[in-house]
Scaffold this motif. Structure first.
Motif, PDB file in Angstrom:
ATOM      1  N   ARG A 129      56.430   1.870  77.965  1.00  9.24           N
ATOM      2  CA  ARG A 129      55.349   0.913  77.702  1.00  9.24           C
ATOM      3  C   ARG A 129      53.960   1.543  77.754  1.00  9.24           C
ATOM      4  O   ARG A 129      52.972   0.869  77.524  1.00  9.24           O
ATOM      5  CB  ARG A 129      55.410  -0.252  78.690  1.00  9.24           C
ATOM      6  N   ASN A 130      53.872   2.849  78.037  1.00  9.37           N
ATOM      7  CA  ASN A 130      52.585   3.537  78.118  1.00  9.37           C
ATOM      8  C   ASN A 130      52.163   3.964  76.713  1.00  9.37           C
ATOM      9  O   ASN A 130      52.859   4.735  76.052  1.00  9.37           O
ATOM     10  CB  ASN A 130      52.708   4.747  79.034  1.00  9.37           C
ATOM     11  N   GLN A 131      51.003   3.501  76.248  1.00 13.51           N
ATOM     12  CA  GLN A 131      50.554   3.803  74.892  1.00 13.51           C
ATOM     13  C   GLN A 131      50.202   5.268  74.698  1.00 13.51           C
ATOM     14  O   GLN A 131      50.241   5.759  73.572  1.00 13.51           O
ATOM     15  CB  GLN A 131      49.363   2.924  74.526  1.00 13.51           C
ATOM     16  N   ASP A 132      49.852   5.985  75.754  1.00 10.59           N
ATOM     17  CA  ASP A 132      49.560   7.407  75.614  1.00 10.59           C
ATOM     18  C   ASP A 132      50.831   8.237  75.446  1.00 10.59           C
ATOM     19  O   ASP A 132      50.786   9.339  74.922  1.00 10.59           O
ATOM     20  CB  ASP A 132      48.769   7.922  76.809  1.00 10.59           C
ATOM     21  N   ILE A 133      51.964   7.717  75.886  1.00 14.73           N
ATOM     22  CA  ILE A 133      53.222   8.453  75.787  1.00 14.73           C
ATOM     23  C   ILE A 133      54.038   7.999  74.579  1.00 14.73           C
ATOM     24  O   ILE A 133      54.610   8.810  73.867  1.00 14.73           O
ATOM     25  CB  ILE A 133      54.038   8.283  77.082  1.00 14.73           C
ATOM     26  N   ASN A 134      54.085   6.697  74.338  1.00 14.50           N
ATOM     27  CA  ASN A 134      54.905   6.138  73.261  1.00 14.50           C
ATOM     28  C   ASN A 134      54.013   5.629  72.132  1.00 14.50           C
ATOM     29  O   ASN A 134      53.365   4.595  72.270  1.00 14.50           O
ATOM     30  CB  ASN A 134      55.765   4.994  73.800  1.00 14.50           C
ATOM     31  N   ILE A 193      54.599  15.602  64.520  1.00  7.43           N
ATOM     32  CA  ILE A 193      53.245  15.975  64.964  1.00  7.43           C
ATOM     33  C   ILE A 193      53.308  16.624  66.343  1.00  7.43           C
ATOM     34  O   ILE A 193      52.622  17.625  66.600  1.00  7.43           O
ATOM     35  CB  ILE A 193      52.310  14.746  64.960  1.00  7.43           C
ATOM     36  N   MET A 194      54.147  16.090  67.220  1.00  7.10           N
ATOM     37  CA  MET A 194      54.284  16.664  68.550  1.00  7.10           C
ATOM     38  C   MET A 194      54.818  18.096  68.480  1.00  7.10           C
ATOM     39  O   MET A 194      54.314  18.996  69.167  1.00  7.10           O
ATOM     40  CB  MET A 194      55.224  15.794  69.391  1.00  7.10           C
ATOM     41  N   LYS A 242      47.578  21.056  73.918  1.00  7.61           N
ATOM     42  CA  LYS A 242      48.059  20.208  75.010  1.00  7.61           C
ATOM     43  C   LYS A 242      47.229  18.943  75.062  1.00  7.61           C
ATOM     44  O   LYS A 242      46.030  19.015  74.835  1.00  7.61           O
ATOM     45  CB  LYS A 242      47.964  20.940  76.347  1.00  7.61           C
ATOM     46  N   PRO A 243      47.770  17.802  75.353  1.00  8.57           N
ATOM     47  CA  PRO A 243      49.189  17.508  75.500  1.00  8.57           C
ATOM     48  C   PRO A 243      49.905  17.523  74.154  1.00  8.57           C
ATOM     49  O   PRO A 243      49.267  17.403  73.105  1.00  8.57           O
ATOM     50  CB  PRO A 243      49.198  16.106  76.106  1.00  8.57           C
ATOM     51  N   ASP A 244      51.211  17.675  74.217  1.00  6.49           N
ATOM     52  CA  ASP A 244      52.001  17.743  72.989  1.00  6.49           C
ATOM     53  C   ASP A 244      51.845  16.479  72.151  1.00  6.49           C
ATOM     54  O   ASP A 244      51.659  16.545  70.941  1.00  6.49           O
ATOM     55  CB  ASP A 244      53.485  17.951  73.308  1.00  6.49           C
ATOM     56  N   MET A 245      51.930  15.331  72.793  1.00  5.19           N
ATOM     57  CA  MET A 245      51.755  14.060  72.093  1.00  5.19           C
ATOM     58  C   MET A 245      50.289  13.671  72.148  1.00  5.19           C
ATOM     59  O   MET A 245      49.697  13.637  73.225  1.00  5.19           O
ATOM     60  CB  MET A 245      52.601  12.963  72.746  1.00  5.19           C
ATOM     61  N   PRO A 246      49.670  13.391  71.004  1.00  2.00           N
ATOM     62  CA  PRO A 246      48.263  12.964  71.037  1.00  2.00           C
ATOM     63  C   PRO A 246      48.106  11.674  71.841  1.00  2.00           C
ATOM     64  O   PRO A 246      49.004  10.822  71.844  1.00  2.00           O
ATOM     65  CB  PRO A 246      47.931  12.713  69.564  1.00  2.00           C
ATOM     66  N   THR A 247      46.971  11.530  72.494  1.00  2.00           N
ATOM     67  CA  THR A 247      46.717  10.303  73.243  1.00  2.00           C
ATOM     68  C   THR A 247      46.529   9.154  72.254  1.00  2.00           C
ATOM     69  O   THR A 247      46.400   9.369  71.047  1.00  2.00           O
ATOM     70  CB  THR A 247      45.459  10.444  74.113  1.00  2.00           C
ATOM     71  N   ARG A 305      45.459   9.399  68.328  1.00  2.00           N
ATOM     72  CA  ARG A 305      46.336   8.870  67.268  1.00  2.00           C
ATOM     73  C   ARG A 305      45.566   7.911  66.360  1.00  2.00           C
ATOM     74  O   ARG A 305      45.767   7.910  65.148  1.00  2.00           O
ATOM     75  CB  ARG A 305      47.554   8.183  67.867  1.00  2.00           C
ATOM     76  N   GLN A 306      44.670   7.105  66.949  1.00  2.00           N
ATOM     77  CA  GLN A 306      43.843   6.205  66.137  1.00  2.00           C
ATOM     78  C   GLN A 306      42.977   7.013  65.171  1.00  2.00           C
ATOM     79  O   GLN A 306      42.830   6.641  64.007  1.00  2.00           O
ATOM     80  CB  GLN A 306      42.955   5.339  67.046  1.00  2.00           C
ATOM     81  N   GLN A 307      42.425   8.120  65.645  1.00  2.00           N
ATOM     82  CA  GLN A 307      41.599   8.973  64.790  1.00  2.00           C
ATOM     83  C   GLN A 307      42.428   9.616  63.688  1.00  2.00           C
ATOM     84  O   GLN A 307      41.977   9.697  62.540  1.00  2.00           O
ATOM     85  CB  GLN A 307      40.901  10.038  65.629  1.00  2.00           C
ATOM     86  N   ILE A 308      43.633  10.062  64.016  1.00  2.00           N
ATOM     87  CA  ILE A 308      44.515  10.680  63.017  1.00  2.00           C
ATOM     88  C   ILE A 308      44.864   9.667  61.939  1.00  2.00           C
ATOM     89  O   ILE A 308      44.798   9.962  60.738  1.00  2.00           O
ATOM     90  CB  ILE A 308      45.787  11.241  63.692  1.00  2.00           C
ATOM     91  N   LEU A 309      45.233   8.460  62.362  1.00  2.00           N
ATOM     92  CA  LEU A 309      45.612   7.425  61.395  1.00  2.00           C
ATOM     93  C   LEU A 309      44.421   7.001  60.534  1.00  2.00           C
ATOM     94  O   LEU A 309      44.578   6.735  59.337  1.00  2.00           O
ATOM     95  CB  LEU A 309      46.218   6.221  62.115  1.00  2.00           C
TER      96      LEU A 309
END
Length: 133
Positions: free
Chosen positions: A57-62, A102-103, A112-117, A121-125
């Protein structure tokens, strides 16, 4: 303090399919007895999410929480008929594949981190004009 003030009877079905005791009995079995200043009280434990559930449920991880919730809502609305919700499942799988790639690329590049925060992700999209999935 009376037990009735601490525990309110829940309106849940009672019977052999559910349980053999009234719901307030189950709450009492889960409760801890405490004596404070000579007065007995029941302390009902808080139910907490386990570590893995918090991660999901963590938006920075999932990055695919929205797609996951959409598929769960579709299942609930359609009496858990998976054939009706295949478009939601496909969107979730595509989302997971996209962010996984992407990761992997970020890991190869040493970022780092492997998964974007969530903010990254909002900026990438936004840079690519919306979700590609």
């Amino acid at each position: 303090m009376e037990t009735s003030a601490l525990i309110r009877r829940a309106e849940l079905p009672i019977g052999p399919a559910f349980c053999q005791f009234p719901v307030d009995v189950w709450v009492i079995l889960l409760a801890h007895r405490r004596v404070i200043a000579g007065e007995e009280q029941l302390e009902i434990p808080k139910i907490q999410m386990d570590k893995n559930t918090r991660k999901v449920r963590n938006q920075d991880i999932n990055p695919c929480i929205e797609e996951s919730d959409g598929s769960q809502k579709c299942l609930a609305a359609n009496n858990y008929d998976k054939s009706v919700c295949s478009a939601y499942f496909q969107r979730y799988k595509t989302c997971r594949k996209y962010w996984h790639n992407i990761m992997i690329q970020r890991r190869r590049d040493g970022i780092k981190p492997d998964m974007p925060t969530a903010e990254e992700r909002q900026q990438i999209l936004a840079a690519i004009g919306g979700k590609p999935y």
